[in-house]
Design a protein around this motif. Structure first.
Motif, PDB file in Angstrom:
ATOM      1  N   GLY A 160      47.870 106.584  97.571  1.00 15.02           N
ATOM      2  CA  GLY A 160      48.821 105.743  96.848  1.00 15.02           C
ATOM      3  C   GLY A 160      48.130 104.910  95.779  1.00 15.02           C
ATOM      4  N   ALA A 161      48.951 104.306  94.919  1.00 10.93           N
ATOM      5  CA  ALA A 161      48.414 103.384  93.925  1.00 10.93           C
ATOM      6  C   ALA A 161      47.772 102.192  94.628  1.00 10.93           C
ATOM      7  N   THR A 162      48.265 101.866  95.802  1.00 10.59           N
ATOM      8  CA  THR A 162      47.740 100.704  96.534  1.00 10.59           C
ATOM      9  C   THR A 162      46.245 100.844  96.803  1.00 10.59           C
ATOM     10  N   LEU A 181      44.277 100.475  93.567  1.00 13.84           N
ATOM     11  CA  LEU A 181      44.180  99.068  93.160  1.00 13.84           C
ATOM     12  C   LEU A 181      43.135  98.330  93.985  1.00 13.84           C
ATOM     13  N   TYR A 197      53.118  91.829  91.644  1.00 11.92           N
ATOM     14  CA  TYR A 197      53.308  92.670  92.833  1.00 11.92           C
ATOM     15  C   TYR A 197      52.374  92.168  93.928  1.00 11.92           C
ATOM     16  N   HIS A 206      48.623  93.138  94.461  1.00 16.59           N
ATOM     17  CA  HIS A 206      47.640  92.709  93.450  1.00 16.59           C
ATOM     18  C   HIS A 206      46.917  91.442  93.932  1.00 16.59           C
ATOM     19  N   ASN A 239      50.449  95.250  84.469  1.00 13.96           N
ATOM     20  CA  ASN A 239      51.432  96.081  85.165  1.00 13.96           C
ATOM     21  C   ASN A 239      52.605  96.297  84.221  1.00 13.96           C
ATOM     22  N   ASN A 295      56.908  95.270  87.838  1.00 17.02           N
ATOM     23  CA  ASN A 295      57.599  94.874  89.065  1.00 17.02           C
ATOM     24  C   ASN A 295      57.173  93.431  89.362  1.00 17.02           C
ATOM     25  N   ASP A 300      48.408  98.995  86.144  1.00 15.76           N
ATOM     26  CA  ASP A 300      49.260  99.597  87.172  1.00 15.76           C
ATOM     27  C   ASP A 300      50.497 100.137  86.462  1.00 15.76           C
ATOM     28  N   VAL A 331      52.746 102.568  87.718  1.00 19.15           N
ATOM     29  CA  VAL A 331      53.478 103.442  88.651  1.00 19.15           C
ATOM     30  C   VAL A 331      54.928 103.711  88.222  1.00 19.15           C
ATOM     31  N   TYR A 332      55.483 102.845  87.365  1.00 23.19           N
ATOM     32  CA  TYR A 332      56.854 103.084  86.869  1.00 23.19           C
ATOM     33  C   TYR A 332      56.842 103.702  85.476  1.00 23.19           C
ATOM     34  N   SER A 368      50.990 106.758  90.448  1.00 22.88           N
ATOM     35  CA  SER A 368      51.307 107.301  91.777  1.00 22.88           C
ATOM     36  C   SER A 368      52.502 108.225  91.648  1.00 22.88           C
ATOM     37  N   LYS A 402      56.910 106.654  93.079  1.00 22.83           N
ATOM     38  CA  LYS A 402      58.086 106.170  92.372  1.00 22.83           C
ATOM     39  C   LYS A 402      58.650 107.261  91.458  1.00 22.83           C
ATOM     40  N   LYS A 450      52.236 108.879  99.661  1.00 19.34           N
ATOM     41  CA  LYS A 450      51.071 108.084  99.265  1.00 19.34           C
ATOM     42  C   LYS A 450      50.017 108.895  98.511  1.00 19.34           C
TER      43      LYS A 450
END
Ligand SMILES: *Cc1c(COP(=O)(O)O)cnc(C)c1O
Length: 404
Positions: free
Chosen positions: A98-100, A103, A124, A127, A171, A175, A203, A205-206, A234, A237, A245
């Motif tokens: 995942g992006a998590t 990060l 977010y 972060h 980001n 978000n 980031d 992801v969107y 990622s 989304k 993930k």
């Protein structure tokens, strides 16, 4: 201890996050949950079938620590096709859980005690947690609600970025605000990064969920920024497959190498059959992305319309799947702010949301400015959204925004 404190909940405990609390409340009250922001419809069947095929054909052991060759090639292809960014899949792309994970590994690799890490605010939650884990100091720059969307406070940016700034965490699309940072806002961040010789972690992801013709500008495409930028995204989304993930980081080889060294001992690697399926999704899934975006756009209009009609002040999001709304008209002595409103709403009318203060540092300027604001998501199926909209119509304002 400092890191542990940074990871604790709003009240200093390690109890579940506000998102978990609101979801539990939504479940207990039978509320339509527009709080926690993940899809309640699964991504395209052909992509899920591709994962089944991969499972059956024996892709069940550790993939390479940088990710499967097919997925790294697909990520490089995606960046080139969409943005003209050319990457060497061998050295400039890293697949993550995942992006998590991307990060967290990036923060652990690139920042430490004594370093300042600048983020937008609100931000977010992961972060802030990753900065705390790295032992770095979190400095924020407000995004301010305005008629055309949330806007970057440039004076605050210039004040926040200085010699101690090691890293700027961007980001966009953002978000929780739904802002798609404009090219000139990103150029201000780029100028500040160059001045401070800071690394930028972005980031995105969107990246594919933008509306009203808003253009997503990848930070790495800004003049001079490619060599100091780590781009994170990622599949969660983009393809409504958040449980898989599969995320990634890309950027200059020496930075990717440093992040890979951390990632090696966080998870080593993961999700072998899902990596295969996402490699196909990133090469053959453009139509599915357009379809998702159109569905979300329709739901965005429905939710915005319903919130404004009943009396919220909303900011029209240009990206993501969130709408931020000022709940001031509905506040009372007993329900004095956005956090109280979010706790009150499920029991009162059967709809859940989350307070924007949960995305702010306690006591910050943004926390004050956004004290009465909440976030609703529209990434819910038509039936859930229709139920929520019907229930929201029962709200009655108790005061005017300007007088409140
Ligand atoms: C959902 C989300 C993530 C996490 O992505 P995963 O791939 O699920 O780890 C990261 N950043 C933002 C802004 C998000 O909204």
């Amino acid at each position: 201890m400092a890191a542990a404190a940074g990871l604790a909940g709003e009240d200093g405990s390690t109890r579940p996050t506000i998102f978990a609390e609101m979801s539990a409340l939504a479940a207990a009250t039978g509320a339509a949950n527009l709080g926690q922001g993940f899809p309640d419809e699964d991504g395209p069947e052909w992509i899920r079938e591709a994962a089944v095929d991969a499972l059956r054909s024996g892709e069940n052991q550790y993939p390479p620590r940088r990710g499967s060759a097919a997925l790294r090639a697909a990520i490089a292809g995606h960046q080139l096709r969409n943005y003209g960014i050319s990457l060497d899949p061998e050295t400039e792309v890293l697949v993550t859980v995942g992006a998590t994970e991307a990060l967290t590994a990036a923060l652990l690799a690139l920042a430490g005690p004594g370093d300042e890490v600048v983020t937008l605010e609100p931000f977010y939650d992961s972060h802030a947690a990753a900065i705390a884990m790295a032992g770095a100091t979190h400095v924020t720059v407000p995004l301010v609600p305005a008629d055309g969307g949330f806007a970057l406070d440039r004076a605050a940016l210039d004040a926040a970025v200085g010699p101690a700034t090691r890293l700027i965490l961007v980001n966009t699309p953002h978000n929780p605000t739904g802002a798609v940072l404009a090219r000139d806002e990103l150029a201000s961040i780029a100028a500040a990064a160059a001045r401070a010789d800071a690394i930028v972690v972005t980031d995105e992801v969107y990246e594919h969920l933008t509306f009203d013709g808003a253009e997503h500008v990848p930070f790495a495409t800004l003049p001079g920024m490619r060599d100091r930028t780590i781009t994170i995204s990622s599949s969660g989304k983009t393809f409504s497959l958040t449980g898989w993930k599969i995320g990634w980081a890309s950027g200059p080889a020496h930075l990717i190498e440093a992040i890979t060294a951390i990632k090696q001992f966080l998870t080593y690697s993961g999700g072998a059959p899902f990596q295969s399926a996402i490699a196909r999704a990133l090469t053959e899934g453009d139509d599915d992305i357009v379809a998702l975006k159109n569905t979300l756009n329709r739901r965005r209009e429905l939710l915005l319309d319903s919130l404004t009609r009943v009396g919220f002040r909303t900011v029209r999001p240009q990206g993501t799947y969130f709408v931020c709304a000022d709940a001031t008209p509905f506040l009372t002595a007993g329900v004095p702010d956005g956090a109280a409103f979010a706790r009150w709403l499920p029991g009162e009318i059967g709809v859940a949301c989350v307070p924007l203060a949960a995305f702010c540092r306690e006591g910050s300027e943004s926390a004050g400015r956004l004290r009465n604001w909440v976030r609703f998501t529209f990434v819910k199926d038509d039936a859930t959204l229709a139920t929520a909209i019907e229930r929201l119509a029962a709200l009655r304002p108790t005061r005017a925004i300007d007088g409140g």
